[in-house]
Design an enzyme around this catalytic site. Sequence first.
Site, PDB file in Angstrom:
ATOM      1  NE  ARG A  52      -3.926   0.586   1.982  1.00  0.00           N
ATOM      2  CZ  ARG A  52      -5.136   0.716   2.521  1.00  0.00           C
ATOM      3  NH1 ARG A  52      -5.312   1.521   3.560  1.00  0.00           N
ATOM      4  NH2 ARG A  52      -6.169   0.050   2.057  1.00  0.00           N
TER       5      ARG A  52
ATOM      6  CG  HIS B 174      -8.655   0.293  -2.555  1.00  0.00           C
ATOM      7  ND1 HIS B 174      -7.940  -0.848  -2.225  1.00  0.00           N
ATOM      8  CD2 HIS B 174      -9.242   0.708  -1.397  1.00  0.00           C
ATOM      9  CE1 HIS B 174      -8.085  -1.096  -0.941  1.00  0.00           C
ATOM     10  NE2 HIS B 174      -8.866  -0.168  -0.416  1.00  0.00           N
TER      11      HIS B 174
ATOM     12  CD  GLN C 286     -13.392  -1.496  -0.253  1.00  0.00           C
ATOM     13  OE1 GLN C 286     -12.511  -1.382   0.571  1.00  0.00           O
ATOM     14  NE2 GLN C 286     -14.599  -1.975   0.048  1.00  0.00           N
TER      15      GLN C 286
ATOM     16  CG  ASP D 172     -13.263   6.898  -0.848  1.00  0.00           C
ATOM     17  OD1 ASP D 172     -13.316   6.708   0.386  1.00  0.00           O
ATOM     18  OD2 ASP D 172     -12.228   6.744  -1.508  1.00  0.00           O
TER      19      ASP D 172
ATOM     20  CB  CYS E 239     -13.960   1.661   0.506  1.00  0.00           C
ATOM     21  SG  CYS E 239     -13.312   3.351   0.577  1.00  0.00           S
TER      22      CYS E 239
ATOM     23  NE  ARG F 166     -11.083  -4.945   1.088  1.00  0.00           N
ATOM     24  CZ  ARG F 166     -10.238  -3.943   1.368  1.00  0.00           C
ATOM     25  NH1 ARG F 166     -10.696  -2.856   1.952  1.00  0.00           N
ATOM     26  NH2 ARG F 166      -8.958  -4.008   1.040  1.00  0.00           N
TER      27      ARG F 166
HETATM   28  N1   CP Z   1     -11.267   0.312   2.755  1.00  0.00           N
HETATM   29  C1   CP Z   1      -9.991   0.150   3.152  1.00  0.00           C
HETATM   30  O1   CP Z   1      -9.072  -0.101   2.343  1.00  0.00           O
HETATM   31  O2   CP Z   1      -9.825   0.189   4.490  1.00  0.00           O
HETATM   32  P1   CP Z   1      -8.417   0.342   5.235  1.00  0.00           P
HETATM   33  O3   CP Z   1      -7.813   1.659   4.796  1.00  0.00           O
HETATM   34  O4   CP Z   1      -8.755   0.321   6.695  1.00  0.00           O
HETATM   35  O5   CP Z   1      -7.539  -0.799   4.835  1.00  0.00           O
END
Ligand code: CP
Length: 301
Positions: A104, A131, A134, A218, A258, A286
Amino acid sequence: MSSTKRNFLSLLDCSPEELSHLVERAKTLKQNRDWEFRPLRGRTAVLILALHSTRTRVAFETGMNQLGGHTIVLNADDTQLGRGEPIEDTARVLSEMVDIAIIRTLNQEDMESLAASASIPVINAMSSQLHPCQLLADVQTFEELRGPIGGRTVAFVGDGYNMCNSYINAARQWGFNLKIASPSGYEPSPEMVASTDNATLVESPREAVEGADLVVTDVWSSMGHEAQAEQRRAIFAPYQVNEALLDHAPEQTLFMHCLPAHRGEEISPTLLEDPRSAVWQEAGNRLHSQKALLEFLLAEQ
Ligand code: CP
């Protein structure tokens, strides 16, 4: 080095058939309470986090554990990466020791260099552009509640950033119609919108949600945009998703986010608990979708 290694940096790294397989497999794994099913026994994942995470991290760590494997979490700043070791060298070292790297970072170039230099699969756990993990969970959730998403209509309301881009890729891969309502100057790039006939920019949140089977938003200031938060709050205020906006959608519409959410900003304070909201199921999925992805990349290729 594996000659068949696959990356998952984008939904476009899989065929539509493979994506459908991942979603179906996630549904099956969700039902599977057989803790003796451990196809990843002895395998190790490294999760490199240059940004905060709750859901993605817990899902990958729990998923690896449930499938018999193990995860090492590296805070990027605590590693030699934080002291300037090139990502290409890190990729080669990790490839000697572990089975998969999950990263990430807002630095898209770093992610692509890691994937190019590693002989092990690399997963995008969220970048400034995309992403994709997600979206596996979002499509699974929609299909569990409403059936196939192909041919349906989805509204994305808000920032034309990484989640919006991922919905554009998903519209292309799963064949649904995506209507995007973003403030002027915050739309997804013209190249992203033009990458599929299935995505359209519309004038207003109301136009986006009319006829939508799913409404998604978002946060207004994603990681990396914190310094613009005050300015963005004013610009995005007309784009809040609330109960009154959802009332313009069909009765059966679903709402997803998300998470984490900022109640009172991109959503009304009560929306997560509205009967149309599927966010907790979405968050739980997830785990199952990322397990399906790990199995696909490590055990099925
Ligand atoms: N939606 C998501 O990726 O959550 P986090 O940032 O907590 O991993």
